[in-house]
Design a protein around this motif. Structure first.
Motif, PDB file in Angstrom:
ATOM      1  N   GLU A 154      43.848  76.926  70.183  1.00 50.82           N
ATOM      2  CA  GLU A 154      45.084  75.861  70.401  1.00 50.82           C
ATOM      3  C   GLU A 154      45.395  75.972  71.871  1.00 50.82           C
ATOM      4  O   GLU A 154      45.690  75.006  72.543  1.00 50.82           O
ATOM      5  CB  GLU A 154      46.101  76.290  69.633  1.00 50.82           C
ATOM      6  CG  GLU A 154      47.311  75.312  69.527  1.00 50.82           C
ATOM      7  CD  GLU A 154      48.418  75.631  70.824  1.00 50.82           C
ATOM      8  OE1 GLU A 154      49.278  75.000  71.090  1.00 50.82           O
ATOM      9  OE2 GLU A 154      48.466  76.929  71.137  1.00 50.82           O
ATOM     10  N   GLU A 190      45.583  73.054  74.595  1.00 53.68           N
ATOM     11  CA  GLU A 190      47.028  72.972  75.232  1.00 53.68           C
ATOM     12  C   GLU A 190      46.747  73.146  76.749  1.00 53.68           C
ATOM     13  O   GLU A 190      47.337  72.477  77.802  1.00 53.68           O
ATOM     14  CB  GLU A 190      48.135  74.188  74.964  1.00 53.68           C
ATOM     15  CG  GLU A 190      49.292  73.534  75.161  1.00 53.68           C
ATOM     16  CD  GLU A 190      50.308  74.403  74.472  1.00 53.68           C
ATOM     17  OE1 GLU A 190      51.382  74.542  74.809  1.00 53.68           O
ATOM     18  OE2 GLU A 190      49.950  75.333  73.649  1.00 53.68           O
ATOM     19  N   LEU A 197      49.987  79.935  79.998  1.00 53.28           N
ATOM     20  CA  LEU A 197      49.188  79.720  78.894  1.00 53.28           C
ATOM     21  C   LEU A 197      47.640  80.269  79.239  1.00 53.28           C
ATOM     22  O   LEU A 197      46.909  80.955  78.295  1.00 53.28           O
ATOM     23  CB  LEU A 197      48.984  78.113  78.811  1.00 53.28           C
ATOM     24  CG  LEU A 197      48.471  77.771  77.369  1.00 53.28           C
ATOM     25  CD1 LEU A 197      49.309  78.235  76.313  1.00 53.28           C
ATOM     26  CD2 LEU A 197      48.325  76.041  77.460  1.00 53.28           C
ATOM     27  N   ARG A 203      53.831  66.266  72.886  1.00 55.13           N
ATOM     28  CA  ARG A 203      52.389  66.629  72.810  1.00 55.13           C
ATOM     29  C   ARG A 203      52.118  68.002  72.443  1.00 55.13           C
ATOM     30  O   ARG A 203      51.270  68.498  71.508  1.00 55.13           O
ATOM     31  CB  ARG A 203      51.312  65.935  73.839  1.00 55.13           C
ATOM     32  CG  ARG A 203      51.797  64.634  74.182  1.00 55.13           C
ATOM     33  CD  ARG A 203      50.734  64.284  75.257  1.00 55.13           C
ATOM     34  NE  ARG A 203      51.220  62.948  75.904  1.00 55.13           N
ATOM     35  CZ  ARG A 203      51.639  62.854  77.354  1.00 55.13           C
ATOM     36  NH1 ARG A 203      52.065  63.942  77.983  1.00 55.13           N
ATOM     37  NH2 ARG A 203      52.088  61.657  77.751  1.00 55.13           N
ATOM     38  N   ARG A 204      52.690  68.959  72.930  1.00 55.12           N
ATOM     39  CA  ARG A 204      52.318  70.274  72.949  1.00 55.12           C
ATOM     40  C   ARG A 204      52.944  70.690  71.702  1.00 55.12           C
ATOM     41  O   ARG A 204      52.354  71.535  71.004  1.00 55.12           O
ATOM     42  CB  ARG A 204      53.261  71.171  74.065  1.00 55.12           C
ATOM     43  CG  ARG A 204      52.595  70.818  75.475  1.00 55.12           C
ATOM     44  CD  ARG A 204      53.323  71.745  76.255  1.00 55.12           C
ATOM     45  NE  ARG A 204      53.193  73.113  76.393  1.00 55.12           N
ATOM     46  CZ  ARG A 204      53.560  74.247  77.055  1.00 55.12           C
ATOM     47  NH1 ARG A 204      54.413  73.849  78.121  1.00 55.12           N
ATOM     48  NH2 ARG A 204      53.224  75.477  76.997  1.00 55.12           N
ATOM     49  N   LEU A 264      50.451  70.032  68.903  1.00 47.24           N
ATOM     50  CA  LEU A 264      49.379  70.916  69.043  1.00 47.24           C
ATOM     51  C   LEU A 264      49.776  72.281  68.251  1.00 47.24           C
ATOM     52  O   LEU A 264      49.001  72.828  67.423  1.00 47.24           O
ATOM     53  CB  LEU A 264      48.892  71.310  70.488  1.00 47.24           C
ATOM     54  CG  LEU A 264      47.933  70.079  70.848  1.00 47.24           C
ATOM     55  CD1 LEU A 264      47.866  70.396  72.373  1.00 47.24           C
ATOM     56  CD2 LEU A 264      46.870  69.894  70.184  1.00 47.24           C
ATOM     57  N   GLN A 265      50.968  72.610  68.718  1.00 49.95           N
ATOM     58  CA  GLN A 265      51.414  73.942  68.076  1.00 49.95           C
ATOM     59  C   GLN A 265      51.702  74.062  66.413  1.00 49.95           C
ATOM     60  O   GLN A 265      51.503  74.660  65.844  1.00 49.95           O
ATOM     61  CB  GLN A 265      52.796  74.363  68.774  1.00 49.95           C
ATOM     62  CG  GLN A 265      52.323  74.873  70.140  1.00 49.95           C
ATOM     63  CD  GLN A 265      54.039  74.814  71.053  1.00 49.95           C
ATOM     64  OE1 GLN A 265      54.981  74.648  70.544  1.00 49.95           O
ATOM     65  NE2 GLN A 265      53.739  75.290  72.335  1.00 49.95           N
TER      66      GLN A 265
END
Length: 503
Positions: free
Chosen positions: A215, A219, A268, A469-470, A473-474
């Motif tokens: 992930e 990201e 990140l 968008r993040r 994904l999370q």
């Protein structure tokens, strides 16, 4: 004249059938031989050896619901039914369809040091079972010695040689030794369950760290694309500022947005490195010598068939370990209760002695002995009773721990089912929000280029779209990790071992 009472002879003290045999015509009325007494004592010992004082063991009762409360209702599509043999118990991670995860999970079983320690603990527990079982059998010993004596002024000196084969045996009259074997076997089974639990925990931790790393890869790609877009926006903004079209604040806002996104990207990347280090340790590698290349993320979320709640008692290794601890505690009660009764020990030896080696093999130098001893504690100020009470309290503690383990297991399943349900409900909303944010961002950019809006609204729309968008994904990561946790709480698979299923 009154005759004095004559004490009965030995055979007259025997039971009727023995007395009849002893007094039969033609039988002699001599006292039983030493050999007969030894055989009689051995027969009595063997008869008593079947006695045991341990309480009968039963698996403790535990609250088991008829169904999972958080289980999906009939017709729900997010958790469809699946056959119980859809996947072998060991390779549950294969449902996620990731070849790298399959390879890493295989390394955990072999190279993880916590698993290796659990394997060694299980081997030690099995050795203790063999040690306890050996106490049920006689012990044979060979003893040999040579001694030479003499001195000044003595008439003679000589050499004395002696060799003997000895045997000793403690009959298990009250089940103390057998209960020791039972307790050791139960402890070994609990250690085996601990091994399964350690292996499952390491595999689940690996899967969660691996999905978190993937992930992070996805990201990072998303943030890198945002950085590239913000760099272009900053260049455009600077050009428009140089042309006197926009104020300086637009340039400063573009710079702030770019710097903040770069900082998020750097953080990140550091987080990904930590996940990589954790994976290295789980597979038994030094973090400095291990690297996992970036790759596409397979955000597959498998369906998990639940089965009936009672199967959880067979699947969960921690429940199995707690139940075996209860069995060992029951056996300990029997061991301590045996302290109320006498203990017997049989011994014997056969050897020879002489002044020369050749004399050791002659019949004239043969020596033998047989013995039986008994011991009974008459007074210990309540120590035996205290040990029994302590063992019973330990049993009650083990039963309570078993029931608590069962309750915690059901709680874990219910928690993950609730989490899964909420995440499924959120996914559609998150996708809708992300699509709306993307459309808003595009419209705001077009209106800004047309001179209808200031740059603050552009920044707000871009940040909102990137965050959406993040968040999507999370959410996908949370669904995968929730599936792993649910599988772990279900015991790592959907097939009970054959031995347990047969019970």
């Amino acid at each position: 004249m009154k005759l004095p009472r004559i004490a009965p002879t030995s055979h007259e003290r025997c039971p009727e059938r023995m007395r009849a045999h002893a007094c039969a015509p033609g039988s002699s009325r001599r006292r039983p031989s030493t050999r007969s007494c030894a055989l009689l004592a051995l027969a009595c010992v063997c008869a008593l050896a079947g006695c045991a004082v341990a309480p009968d063991y039963r698996v403790p009762s535990a609250p088991v619901p008829a169904a999972y409360r958080e289980a999906p209702v009939a017709g729900a599509q997010w958790l469809p039914a699946a056959p119980a043999d859809a996947l072998d118990r060991g390779d549950w991670w294969a449902l996620f369809g990731d070849a790298d995860l399959d390879r890493l999970a295989a390394q955990v079983t072999i190279s993880n040091q916590n698993v290796a320690a659990a394997v060694a603990a299980y081997a030690q527990a099995r050795a203790l079972v063999r040690e306890q079982r050996a106490a049920l059998f006689p012990v044979l010993e060979l003893d040999a010695n040579a001694r030479r004596s003499g001195g000044r002024g003595q008439a003679a000196s000589g050499t004395a040689l002696q060799a003997a084969l000895g045997a000793s045996w403690e009959p298990d009259l009250w089940g103390r030794l057998r209960n020791g074997v039972t307790a050791a076997s139960a402890n070994a089974a609990a250690t085996e369950a601990d091994l399964a639990s350690a292996r499952l925990s390491a595999q689940a931790e690996l899967a969660i760290d691996y999905f978190s790393l993937r992930e992070a890869d996805a990201e990072i790609v998303l943030l890198q694309a945002a950085v590239d877009a913000y760099e272009r926006s900053l260049q455009i903004t600077q050009n428009r500022y140089a042309a006197g079209v926009i104020p300086k604040t637009d340039v400063l806002q573009a710079q702030t947005q770019l710097a903040s996104t770069r900082a998020d990207l750097s953080a990140l990347q550091g987080q990904r490195a930590r996940f990589e280090h954790a994976i290295a340790v789980l597979v038994g590698k030094a973090p400095g010598d291990y690297a996992l290349a970036a790759a596409d993320w397979h955000s597959i979320v498998p369906t998990v068939p639940l089965g009936v709640p009672s199967l959880l008692l067979q699947r969960r290794p921690d429940i199995a370990a707690a139940e075996r601890d209860v069995a060992a505690a029951y056996a300990q009660i029997g061991i301590q209760r045996a302290g109320y009764f006498p203990s017997l020990s049989l011994s014997g030896s056969l050897g020879s002695a002489g002044s020369r080696v050749g004399d050791l093999f002659g019949a004239s130098g043969t020596l033998w002995s047989l013995g039986i001893s008994a011991a009974q504690t008459l007074f210990d100020a309540g120590a035996t009773r205290a040990r029994v009470v302590g063992a019973e309290a330990s049993r009650d503690q083990a039963v309570a721990h078993y029931r608590q383990t069962v309750l915690a297991a059901f709680q874990g399943v219910e928690d993950q089912l609730a989490t899964t349900r909420v995440l499924v409900e959120q996914e559609a909303l998150r996708r809708e929000a992300s699509a709306a944010a993307d459309a808003t961002e595009a419209q705001i950019l077009n209106r800004y280029r047309a001179g209808q809006l200031n740059y603050t609204e552009v920044v707000t729309a871009q940040v909102s779209a990137l965050n959406a968008r993040r968040a999507l994904l999370q959410l996908a990561l949370n669904r995968q990790t929730s599936a792993v946790s649910l599988i772990q709480n279900l015991g790592g698979g959907w097939q009970a071992p054959a031995a347990q299923a047969a019970r």
